[in-house]
Design a protein around this motif. Sequence first.
Motif: not given
Length: 171
Positions: A19-24, A54-62
């Motif tokens: 689910v995380l990979l799909t949403l990211v 570079l924005i992906l880690p922040t998106r993962c955290y959110e």
Amino acid sequence: MKIVSRMIFAQIMKNSLFVLLTLVALFAFFDLIGQSGNIGTSYSMGQAFLLTALILPTRCYEVLPIAVMLGSIFTLSRLASTSQFTVLRVSGIGPWRFCGMLLMPGIVLVICAYLLGNLVAPPAQRLAKEFKLDISGSAFTGKELDSGIWVRDVQRNEAGEPKKISFVNVQ
């Protein structure tokens, strides 16, 4: 009990990661589409991909809490739909023991979220902001934050290349 605990742990982790990979991936696509107006004028497609990465880690955290919730619900609903949950209850696993089994993947994912939110995402977000300022050539960035306005000061040499870049916080 250890086998059941490992099975539930593995299923929750696998489904939450999916689910995380799909949403990211979905949010990364939206970020890339949001930059489409600047591609070709301010920066290239490769730079847009790098900025999105570079924005992906922040998106993962959110998105991580939502992904864990959806992955856990999916796992528990699969256990209920195949009557495995009923078999576990009949075999002597009480509600508190089952909560203990669910607590382990929760603790691991909380630790992952803490590390991602404090060690990985802030430097990546800072690099993304600096990269966007570098490719846009802007010397000023103002965001109304609680800490004031941040201004980027660029000192250039005779050839027009940046000699010194500093950030100033104006309260």
